[in-house]
Scaffold this motif. Structure first.
Motif, PDB file in Angstrom:
ATOM      1  N   GLU A  80       0.858  -1.178   0.000  1.00 54.83           N
ATOM      2  CA  GLU A  80       0.000   0.000   0.000  1.00 54.83           C
ATOM      3  C   GLU A  80       0.897   1.232   0.000  1.00 54.83           C
ATOM      4  O   GLU A  80       2.045   1.177   0.430  1.00 54.83           O
ATOM      5  CB  GLU A  80      -0.929   0.007   1.214  1.00 54.83           C
ATOM      6  N   SER A  81       0.357   2.306  -0.525  1.00 58.66           N
ATOM      7  CA  SER A  81       1.111   3.562  -0.543  1.00 58.66           C
ATOM      8  C   SER A  81       0.670   4.411   0.640  1.00 58.66           C
ATOM      9  O   SER A  81      -0.441   4.255   1.153  1.00 58.66           O
ATOM     10  CB  SER A  81       0.891   4.304  -1.856  1.00 58.66           C
ATOM     11  N   TYR A  82       1.556   5.294   1.052  1.00 56.71           N
ATOM     12  CA  TYR A  82       1.242   6.218   2.137  1.00 56.71           C
ATOM     13  C   TYR A  82       2.107   7.460   1.993  1.00 56.71           C
ATOM     14  O   TYR A  82       3.067   7.472   1.229  1.00 56.71           O
ATOM     15  CB  TYR A  82       1.451   5.566   3.511  1.00 56.71           C
ATOM     16  N   LEU A  95       4.433  -2.938   3.087  1.00 62.28           N
ATOM     17  CA  LEU A  95       3.767  -4.210   2.825  1.00 62.28           C
ATOM     18  C   LEU A  95       2.425  -4.271   3.535  1.00 62.28           C
ATOM     19  O   LEU A  95       2.276  -3.792   4.657  1.00 62.28           O
ATOM     20  CB  LEU A  95       4.638  -5.369   3.305  1.00 62.28           C
ATOM     21  N   THR A  96       1.470  -4.885   2.878  1.00 59.96           N
ATOM     22  CA  THR A  96       0.204  -5.228   3.527  1.00 59.96           C
ATOM     23  C   THR A  96       0.415  -6.578   4.215  1.00 59.96           C
ATOM     24  O   THR A  96       1.499  -7.182   4.127  1.00 59.96           O
ATOM     25  CB  THR A  96      -0.926  -5.356   2.499  1.00 59.96           C
ATOM     26  N   GLU A  97      -0.620  -7.071   4.844  1.00 60.13           N
ATOM     27  CA  GLU A  97      -0.528  -8.395   5.469  1.00 60.13           C
ATOM     28  C   GLU A  97      -0.189  -9.456   4.423  1.00 60.13           C
ATOM     29  O   GLU A  97       0.640 -10.340   4.663  1.00 60.13           O
ATOM     30  CB  GLU A  97      -1.843  -8.725   6.179  1.00 60.13           C
ATOM     31  N   ASN A  98      -0.827  -9.366   3.249  1.00 58.60           N
ATOM     32  CA  ASN A  98      -0.521 -10.311   2.162  1.00 58.60           C
ATOM     33  C   ASN A  98       0.933 -10.194   1.716  1.00 58.60           C
ATOM     34  O   ASN A  98       1.598 -11.200   1.460  1.00 58.60           O
ATOM     35  CB  ASN A  98      -1.439 -10.068   0.956  1.00 58.60           C
ATOM     36  N   ILE A 102       3.985 -13.042   1.823  1.00 58.56           N
ATOM     37  CA  ILE A 102       4.840 -13.396   0.677  1.00 58.56           C
ATOM     38  C   ILE A 102       6.309 -13.240   1.066  1.00 58.56           C
ATOM     39  O   ILE A 102       7.136 -14.115   0.774  1.00 58.56           O
ATOM     40  CB  ILE A 102       4.517 -12.502  -0.548  1.00 58.56           C
ATOM     41  N   ASN A 103       6.640 -12.142   1.738  1.00 60.87           N
ATOM     42  CA  ASN A 103       8.030 -11.905   2.146  1.00 60.87           C
ATOM     43  C   ASN A 103       8.503 -12.975   3.127  1.00 60.87           C
ATOM     44  O   ASN A 103       9.640 -13.447   3.036  1.00 60.87           O
ATOM     45  CB  ASN A 103       8.201 -10.507   2.735  1.00 60.87           C
TER      46      ASN A 103
END
Length: 146
Positions: A80-82, A95-98, A102-103
């Motif tokens: 996500e961007s911020y 990173l999002t939870e998803n 992945i990471n």
């Protein structure tokens, strides 16, 4: 073939062999995620306040390519961007939870690859490691200066 050519050929072959060996396991564990996306996710996890410029430099990609890739990852709900309260102009990524999942899978795979190959590294002395690190460091510095 002189020693320089032989060394470069051996290094390229080694990298290609590692990629060839690891790729099926990476693809199976991370279905639907490209290697470029996985690399970008890893960089976003590691770089504080990751923005397009920092990600392009870390990935050796253009800013345009990073912009396209980040849009794909946002659409896949992996990042996500911020914006910072101190800098409303700059857009950062996290990173999002998803993306974190992945990471984590990717880092676990790296650990399993190191475990698989540990017998090679166990035989190396600190001096051998230092020699290899010095060579890589000098070569990378040479390329940066170009």
């Amino acid at each position: 073939m002189d020693k320089r050519q032989l060394l470069m050929s051996e290094l390229m072959d080694l990298c290609n062999e590692i990629i060839w060996l690891n790729k099926p396991e990476l693809e199976a564990a991370l279905k639907g995620v490209t290697l470029s996306e996985i690399e970008l996710i890893e960089h976003i996890a590691m770089i504080p306040n990751a923005n397009v410029t920092k990600l392009a430099a870390a990935s050796y990609m253009t800013r345009g390519a990073i912009s396209k890739l980040t849009k794909k990852l946002v659409a896949k709900d992996m990042i996500e961007s911020y914006q910072s309260e101190h800098n409303k102009k700059e857009i950062y990524f996290r990173l999002t939870e998803n993306g974190q999942e992945i990471n984590t899978i990717h880092q676990d795979l790296h650990r399993s690859f190191l475990k698989r190959d540990q017998e090679v590294f166990q035989q190396m002395t600190d001096e051998e490691f230092d020699t290899i690190f010095r060579f890589i460091g000098r070569y990378r510095q040479h390329l940066k200066n170009r």
